[in-house]
Design a protein around this motif. Structure first.
Motif, short mmCIF file in Angstrom:
data_model
loop_
_atom_site.label_atom_id
_atom_site.label_comp_id
_atom_site.label_asym_id
_atom_site.label_seq_id
_atom_site.Cartn_x
_atom_site.Cartn_y
_atom_site.Cartn_z
N CYS A 193 44.20 35.15 48.66
CA CYS A 193 45.61 35.22 49.11
C CYS A 193 46.66 34.83 47.79
CB CYS A 193 45.81 34.37 50.12
SG CYS A 193 44.82 34.81 51.57
N ALA A 194 46.17 33.94 47.08
CA ALA A 194 47.48 33.87 46.08
C ALA A 194 47.25 34.99 44.89
CB ALA A 194 46.96 32.47 45.31
N ILE A 195 46.22 35.62 44.58
CA ILE A 195 45.99 36.49 43.71
C ILE A 195 46.89 37.69 44.39
CG2 ILE A 195 44.51 38.37 42.66
CD1 ILE A 195 42.36 36.08 42.61
N ALA A 196 46.69 37.95 45.81
CA ALA A 196 47.37 39.14 46.21
C ALA A 196 48.81 39.03 46.22
CB ALA A 196 46.80 39.17 47.91
N ALA A 197 49.30 37.75 46.26
CA ALA A 197 50.70 37.43 46.11
C ALA A 197 51.18 37.59 44.91
CB ALA A 197 50.89 35.81 46.59
N SER A 198 50.45 37.28 44.00
CA SER A 198 50.90 37.69 42.41
C SER A 198 50.84 39.00 42.29
CB SER A 198 49.83 36.88 41.58
OG SER A 198 50.25 37.30 40.22
N ARG A 199 49.96 39.88 42.77
CA ARG A 199 49.84 41.25 42.55
C ARG A 199 50.95 41.98 43.24
NH1 ARG A 199 44.34 44.33 44.10
NH2 ARG A 199 44.95 43.23 46.02
N SER A 200 51.43 41.58 44.49
CA SER A 200 52.68 42.06 45.32
C SER A 200 54.00 41.79 43.97
CB SER A 200 52.78 41.32 46.24
OG SER A 200 51.56 41.78 47.07
N VAL A 201 54.14 40.71 43.54
CA VAL A 201 55.29 40.30 42.80
C VAL A 201 55.30 41.23 41.66
CG1 VAL A 201 56.56 38.67 41.46
CG2 VAL A 201 55.69 38.22 43.90
N THR A 202 54.31 41.39 40.90
CA THR A 202 54.14 41.86 39.62
C THR A 202 53.76 43.42 39.72
OG1 THR A 202 51.68 41.54 39.13
CG2 THR A 202 53.42 39.70 38.42
N GLY A 203 53.37 43.79 40.87
CA GLY A 203 53.35 45.30 40.88
C GLY A 203 51.82 45.81 40.37
N SER A 204 51.08 44.84 39.77
CA SER A 204 49.95 45.14 39.18
C SER A 204 48.74 43.96 39.28
CB SER A 204 50.05 45.53 37.71
OG SER A 204 50.43 44.56 36.83
N PHE A 205 47.48 44.38 39.36
CA PHE A 205 46.42 43.16 39.25
C PHE A 205 46.39 42.53 37.69
CE2 PHE A 205 42.22 41.43 38.93
CZ PHE A 205 41.95 40.89 40.02
N LYS A 206 46.18 41.54 37.93
CA LYS A 206 45.80 40.70 36.67
C LYS A 206 44.60 39.61 36.77
CE LYS A 206 47.94 37.77 33.11
NZ LYS A 206 49.37 36.99 32.83
N THR A 207 43.63 40.08 36.00
CA THR A 207 42.32 39.24 36.06
C THR A 207 42.78 37.68 36.29
OG1 THR A 207 41.14 40.88 34.74
CG2 THR A 207 40.30 38.62 35.03
N SER A 208 42.33 36.91 37.13
CA SER A 208 42.54 35.67 37.19
C SER A 208 41.28 34.72 37.22
CB SER A 208 43.19 35.62 39.00
OG SER A 208 44.33 36.17 38.86
N VAL A 209 41.53 33.55 36.94
CA VAL A 209 40.48 32.65 36.62
C VAL A 209 41.02 31.11 37.50
CG1 VAL A 209 41.49 31.66 34.52
CG2 VAL A 209 39.06 31.31 35.19
N LEU A 210 39.94 31.00 38.30
CA LEU A 210 39.95 29.43 38.90
C LEU A 210 39.30 28.65 38.46
CD1 LEU A 210 40.94 27.96 41.61
CD2 LEU A 210 38.81 28.63 42.69
N PHE A 211 39.95 27.25 38.14
CA PHE A 211 39.15 26.14 37.33
C PHE A 211 38.88 25.31 38.85
CE2 PHE A 211 41.39 28.04 33.71
CZ PHE A 211 40.04 27.82 32.71
N HIS A 212 37.49 25.12 38.91
CA HIS A 212 37.02 24.47 40.03
C HIS A 212 36.43 23.38 39.57
CE1 HIS A 212 34.06 23.39 43.18
NE2 HIS A 212 34.24 24.73 43.54
N SER A 213 37.05 22.37 40.17
CA SER A 213 36.55 20.87 39.56
C SER A 213 35.24 20.45 40.07
CB SER A 213 37.75 19.74 40.01
OG SER A 213 37.66 19.60 41.31
#
Length: 438
Positions: A254-274
């Motif tokens: 959902c965070a990636i989707a929110a970012s795409r809505s703001v920027t207007g495009s998809f950006k490859t994302s990386v989650l650092f999992h502890s």
């Protein structure tokens, strides 16, 4: 919030160890893993109802006395971080201790916890306290409510340890000396190295906002059913996703989707999992080891992988591969660590997210002498795209504290898929039984 005032600081002190630290322990050298961690504090706040027969002054005095005894065993916690060398100066300067009052009922705050107001329970957010306590490893604040309830915040420099280290410290503090001695790992595990080649990504930029979402056990079970069993061929102890994995993936999606809505495009994302390294090194490290014994496994998500099942499966596969193939090599192998750390440069053009889970740690058992907490919380974070997961009081649900840029949070918090699984900032007062006075 209506009827909720600001926290008023009434005293600032330093609490020194009850016995001096021996000369041969005056310098505590940090490990390579400690060195990699950004200079910040690990923050946690415990809320306690009023207890018959005690008052704020007595509770504060009890806290100071027990802390002084505890610092003798946890001697680096009474030191200061060295601004030049990767070390702690164990000079017995002590822990910085703040006493404060809040002119409202604890129940008023808990009915709808305010993220901004929550910061006032932290000694790290008051400008004068921050100035006076600069370099201190440990900061404590006790805040008394009008009703007799209290909040106790514990802030430990992340340079000395992770959440497991903080829990070991809390156990030693609250167990009346019954806990085993901590094992301070330091440079005996991985000596520090020259990291001047590393360029840190700026993850503080933007107008940040932190909000709380609660995933109830029934909703988590539904998410796990949607994901199903892992169907790839890699051998695993548990082929079914954990509650942490499905909640983490749902938030990330959902965070990636929110970012795409703001920027207007998809950006490859990386989650650092502890990942906790203690049980995964060869041989395993003791559970009461103090240090940053964690690693952040990168999970890259492309646009074609924006499906909850796909995300959870990829996350589980990559973490499993790390634990089986790399974690065992970390102990006494600085080059392995530097090699993994160096790979992070590959992600510099991606959108960074990080997630730490505090689940399964016995935080609700933290009793300083006047009972167990009715609510345990994280607090507003200063790093964007950060996720902290904490058990609910019942232990089967998860509270998620999510920090995003304000524009993205405005979309994220209205995501229907997220709200099908989580409740936005429900009352923490519901956790309190009718027999407890707050």
């Amino acid at each position: 919030m209506d009827g909720i005032g600001k926290v008023d600081i009434i005293a600032r002190n330093t609490i020194k160890p009850s016995s001096p630290t021996p000369d041969h322990l005056r310098i505590f050298k940090l490990s390579l893993l400690d060195q990699i961690i950004p200079p910040m504090y690990g923050l946690i706040v415990f809320f306690y109802p009023a207890e018959t027969g005690t008052n704020f002054s007595e509770q504060s005095s009890r806290l100071r006395e027990s802390l002084s005894r505890t610092l003798t065993t946890f001697y680096p916690m009474a030191g200061r971080t060295n601004a030049i060398e990767p070390s702690i100066d164990c000079s017995d300067d002590g822990a910085f201790f703040v006493e404060a009052k809040m002119d409202c009922e604890l129940s008023d705050f808990l009915r709808k916890p305010d993220g901004e107001l929550l910061n006032n329970f932290l000694p790290t957010t008051d400008p004068l306290t921050a100035q006076l306590s600069e370099g201190y490893v440990t900061l404590i604040q006790i805040t008394g409510f009008r009703c007799g309830g209290t909040a106790v915040s514990v802030c430990i420099s992340h340079k000395i340890g992770d959440i497991s280290s903080l829990v070991t410290f809390l156990h030693g503090w609250t167990s009346s000396g019954e806990a085993g001695s901590p094992v301070f790992v330091g440079d005996s595990l991985l000596p520090p190295r020259d990291l001047s080649f590393a360029q840190r990504t700026d993850i503080k930029s933007g107008n940040l906002i932190t909000k709380r979402f609660v995933f109830e056990a029934s909703k988590i079970s539904h998410l796990k059913d949607k994901v199903g069993a892992i169907d790839h061929n890699i051998q695993m102890i548990n082929k079914y996703p954990s509650r942490v994995e499905v909640v983490m993936a749902q938030i990330f999606k959902c965070a990636i989707a929110a970012s795409r809505s703001v920027t207007g495009s998809f950006k490859t994302s990386v989650l650092f999992h502890s990942v906790n390294l203690r049980p995964r090194t060869d041989p395993p490290l003791p559970e009461n080891s103090v240090g940053n014994l964690i690693w952040f496994v990168p999970v890259v998500i492309e646009e074609s992988e924006m499906d909850l099942r796909t995300m959870v499966h990829k996350m589980k596969r990559l973490v499993n591969e790390f634990c089986n193939e790399k974690a065992k090599k970390f102990k006494d192998h600085s080059l392995s660590v530097l090699g993994e750390f160096g790979k992070w440069a590959e992600f510099k053009e991606m959108e960074f997210y990080s997630c730490s889970s505090w689940c399964k740690f016995p935080l609700y058992e933290t009793d300083f002498g006047w009972g167990k907490p009715i609510w345990v919380s994280s607090a507003n974070l200063t790093f964007k795209n950060s996720i902290i997961l904490v058990d609910t009081r019942e232990g089967d649900g998860i509270e998620a504290w999510v920090t995003l840029e304000e524009e993205k949070m405005a979309i994220f918090e209205r995501d229907n898929e997220l709200l099908d699984s989580a409740t936005f900032n429900p009352s923490a007062y519901l956790y309190i039984t009718s027999t407890q006075s707050v």
